[in-house]
Design a protein around this motif. Structure first.
Motif, PDB file in Angstrom:
ATOM      1  N   GLU A 139       0.829  -1.212   0.000  1.00  0.00           N
ATOM      2  CA  GLU A 139       0.000   0.000   0.000  1.00  0.00           C
ATOM      3  C   GLU A 139       0.862   1.261   0.000  1.00  0.00           C
ATOM      4  N   LYS A 140       1.872   1.290   0.869  1.00  0.00           N
ATOM      5  CA  LYS A 140       2.737   2.470   0.959  1.00  0.00           C
ATOM      6  C   LYS A 140       3.432   2.746  -0.371  1.00  0.00           C
ATOM      7  N   SER A 141       3.926   1.692  -1.027  1.00  0.00           N
ATOM      8  CA  SER A 141       4.648   1.855  -2.295  1.00  0.00           C
ATOM      9  C   SER A 141       3.718   2.363  -3.387  1.00  0.00           C
ATOM     10  N   LEU A 142       2.508   1.802  -3.442  1.00  0.00           N
ATOM     11  CA  LEU A 142       1.536   2.246  -4.448  1.00  0.00           C
ATOM     12  C   LEU A 142       1.072   3.679  -4.167  1.00  0.00           C
ATOM     13  N   ARG A 143       0.951   4.030  -2.903  1.00  0.00           N
ATOM     14  CA  ARG A 143       0.589   5.414  -2.563  1.00  0.00           C
ATOM     15  C   ARG A 143       1.694   6.364  -3.000  1.00  0.00           C
ATOM     16  N   ARG A 144       2.945   6.018  -2.715  1.00  0.00           N
ATOM     17  CA  ARG A 144       4.054   6.899  -3.075  1.00  0.00           C
ATOM     18  C   ARG A 144       4.150   7.056  -4.586  1.00  0.00           C
ATOM     19  N   ALA A 145       3.735   6.037  -5.322  1.00  0.00           N
ATOM     20  CA  ALA A 145       3.772   6.095  -6.783  1.00  0.00           C
ATOM     21  C   ALA A 145       2.496   6.695  -7.363  1.00  0.00           C
ATOM     22  N   GLY A 146       1.602   7.169  -6.494  1.00  0.00           N
ATOM     23  CA  GLY A 146       0.378   7.825  -6.948  1.00  0.00           C
ATOM     24  C   GLY A 146      -0.588   6.887  -7.647  1.00  0.00           C
ATOM     25  N   LEU A 147      -0.566   5.603  -7.251  1.00  0.00           N
ATOM     26  CA  LEU A 147      -1.358   4.600  -7.970  1.00  0.00           C
ATOM     27  C   LEU A 147      -2.405   3.917  -7.088  1.00  0.00           C
ATOM     28  N   TRP A 148      -2.290   4.085  -5.784  1.00  0.00           N
ATOM     29  CA  TRP A 148      -3.135   3.326  -4.857  1.00  0.00           C
ATOM     30  C   TRP A 148      -4.624   3.518  -5.132  1.00  0.00           C
ATOM     31  N   GLU A 149      -5.053   4.755  -5.266  1.00  0.00           N
ATOM     32  CA  GLU A 149      -6.493   5.007  -5.441  1.00  0.00           C
ATOM     33  C   GLU A 149      -7.025   4.383  -6.728  1.00  0.00           C
ATOM     34  N   GLU A 150      -6.171   4.245  -7.721  1.00  0.00           N
ATOM     35  CA  GLU A 150      -6.608   3.689  -9.011  1.00  0.00           C
ATOM     36  C   GLU A 150      -6.677   2.168  -9.011  1.00  0.00           C
ATOM     37  N   VAL A 151      -5.915   1.519  -8.123  1.00  0.00           N
ATOM     38  CA  VAL A 151      -5.823   0.048  -8.212  1.00  0.00           C
ATOM     39  C   VAL A 151      -6.199  -0.679  -6.920  1.00  0.00           C
ATOM     40  N   LYS A 152      -6.550   0.040  -5.856  1.00  0.00           N
ATOM     41  CA  LYS A 152      -6.726  -0.607  -4.547  1.00  0.00           C
ATOM     42  C   LYS A 152      -7.819  -1.678  -4.542  1.00  0.00           C
ATOM     43  N   ASP A 153      -8.785  -1.568  -5.469  1.00  0.00           N
ATOM     44  CA  ASP A 153      -9.869  -2.557  -5.513  1.00  0.00           C
ATOM     45  C   ASP A 153      -9.600  -3.688  -6.503  1.00  0.00           C
ATOM     46  N   ARG A 154      -8.426  -3.673  -7.113  1.00  0.00           N
ATOM     47  CA  ARG A 154      -8.113  -4.755  -8.076  1.00  0.00           C
ATOM     48  C   ARG A 154      -6.658  -5.195  -7.984  1.00  0.00           C
ATOM     49  N   LEU A 155      -6.203  -5.350  -6.761  1.00  0.00           N
ATOM     50  CA  LEU A 155      -4.801  -5.705  -6.542  1.00  0.00           C
ATOM     51  C   LEU A 155      -4.451  -7.089  -7.084  1.00  0.00           C
ATOM     52  N   GLN A 156      -5.473  -7.934  -7.279  1.00  0.00           N
ATOM     53  CA  GLN A 156      -5.194  -9.278  -7.814  1.00  0.00           C
ATOM     54  C   GLN A 156      -5.269  -9.327  -9.334  1.00  0.00           C
ATOM     55  N   ASP A 157      -5.609  -8.210  -9.971  1.00  0.00           N
ATOM     56  CA  ASP A 157      -5.568  -8.153 -11.443  1.00  0.00           C
ATOM     57  C   ASP A 157      -4.116  -8.161 -11.906  1.00  0.00           C
ATOM     58  N   SER A 158      -3.917  -8.570 -13.137  1.00  0.00           N
ATOM     59  CA  SER A 158      -2.561  -8.608 -13.684  1.00  0.00           C
ATOM     60  C   SER A 158      -1.996  -7.200 -13.875  1.00  0.00           C
ATOM     61  N   GLY A 159      -0.732  -7.034 -13.519  1.00  0.00           N
ATOM     62  CA  GLY A 159      -0.071  -5.745 -13.726  1.00  0.00           C
ATOM     63  C   GLY A 159       0.001  -5.365 -15.191  1.00  0.00           C
ATOM     64  N   THR A 160       0.015  -6.374 -16.062  1.00  0.00           N
ATOM     65  CA  THR A 160       0.117  -6.095 -17.498  1.00  0.00           C
ATOM     66  C   THR A 160      -1.200  -5.603 -18.087  1.00  0.00           C
ATOM     67  N   ALA A 161      -2.286  -5.658 -17.295  1.00  0.00           N
ATOM     68  CA  ALA A 161      -3.587  -5.178 -17.781  1.00  0.00           C
ATOM     69  C   ALA A 161      -3.759  -3.671 -17.590  1.00  0.00           C
ATOM     70  N   LEU A 162      -2.832  -3.048 -16.881  1.00  0.00           N
ATOM     71  CA  LEU A 162      -2.914  -1.608 -16.656  1.00  0.00           C
ATOM     72  C   LEU A 162      -2.533  -0.832 -17.911  1.00  0.00           C
ATOM     73  N   SER A 163      -2.888   0.447 -17.951  1.00  0.00           N
ATOM     74  CA  SER A 163      -2.471   1.303 -19.072  1.00  0.00           C
ATOM     75  C   SER A 163      -0.960   1.509 -19.004  1.00  0.00           C
ATOM     76  N   GLY A 164      -0.388   2.022 -20.085  1.00  0.00           N
ATOM     77  CA  GLY A 164       1.062   2.220 -20.136  1.00  0.00           C
ATOM     78  C   GLY A 164       1.572   3.106 -19.010  1.00  0.00           C
ATOM     79  N   GLY A 165       0.872   4.218 -18.775  1.00  0.00           N
ATOM     80  CA  GLY A 165       1.284   5.131 -17.713  1.00  0.00           C
ATOM     81  C   GLY A 165       1.158   4.501 -16.339  1.00  0.00           C
TER      82      GLY A 165
END
Length: 265
Positions: A139-165
């Motif tokens: 959680e801390k790492s994703l928050r620091r990277a500004g990504l937590w709010e966008e992915v917190k409900d799908r942490l088990q989804d594949s990382g490769t399914a995210l957009s490029g950014g």
């Protein structure tokens, strides 16, 4: 609130994190980098600029021994991290790369879940006692990277399914998760659209001071926006290194002036 570049540049650095002295890099008989001296400071983002093939990425890769993976590569001179020679025979390269993390040009999430992308490094380095501690690091790492709010409900989804950014911010979160001291970024925005690029630049500004950051960029505008120190490379040589504002407005070398004004590159 982040300081402006100008006010940040005015601060005299107090902590030299890395020092390169007389560094040359060879691929076989070809010399790609010639006798480079440079200091990387904890407080600043340092940008490496220069035309394609000038050696800036090669030098960046020397800072965490990534060139070791190329059989023909050879590095001479010294590169120190907190005063220790990173090329000394007793240096643990795995530990070095945990302390000096790398974010690549093309986002490269592991083919695992978002959670496991972040948890992988802390697991192998023994940074978490159990699941609760690992959850907190993720959680801390994703928050620091500004990504937590966008992915917190799908942490088990594949990382490769995210957009490029999002993938690139995931890779930055993955680098942060092992608690590095230095983050190297090799053209981290070159594959991204302007909106994703702006988010990465904001993130770099937010992370500044917590980590010594070195970024290779083809974009002079980006270097001017995110860095406080800039190094201009040309044909394997470090032509000029100094305050970013000086490099772009009052360079001391003609070659720097020619590159900045678009005469070549």
């Amino acid at each position: 609130m982040a300081q402006s570049n100008a006010s940040a540049e005015a601060i005299e650095p107090t902590e030299r994190k890395m020092r390169a002295k007389g560094v040359s890099v060879y691929y076989g008989d070809k010399k790609a980098i010639d006798n480079v001296d440079i200091d990387v400071y904890q407080e600043f983002v340092t940008a490496f600029i220069g035309p394609s093939g000038c050696g800036k990425s090669t030098f960046l890769r020397a800072l965490n021994r990534m060139n070791d993976t190329i059989p023909s590569a050879r590095v001479t001179g010294t590169i120190e991290l907190d005063g220790d020679d990173i090329y000394a025979s007793g240096m643990d390269v795995v530990q070095l790369r945990a302390r000096v993390g790398m974010v690549f040009q093309k986002p490269n999430p592991f083919p695992k879940s978002i959670y496991d992308n972040i948890a992988y490094g802390p697991k192998i380095h023994g940074l978490a006692e159990g699941k609760a501690e690992l959850d907190a690091i993720v959680e801390k790492s994703l928050r620091r990277a500004g990504l937590w709010e966008e992915v917190k409900d799908r942490l088990q989804d594949s990382g490769t399914a995210l957009s490029g950014g999002q993938q690139q911010r995931l890779c930055i979160a993955r680098a942060i998760a092992v608690d590095p001291e230095v983050i190297l970024m090799d053209e981290p925005c070159s594959a991204l659209d302007p909106i994703a690029t702006a988010k990465i630049e904001e993130l770099i500004d937010d992370l500044r001071g917590n980590y010594a950051i070195v970024i290779v960029t083809h974009s002079m505008q980006q270097a001017a926006r995110v860095s406080q120190r800039t190094a201009f490379f040309h044909l394997g040589n470090l032509v000029e290194y100094g305050h970013t504002s000086d490099i772009f407005t009052n360079p001391t070398q003609q070659r720097t002036q020619d590159y900045i004004t678009g005469r070549y590159g």
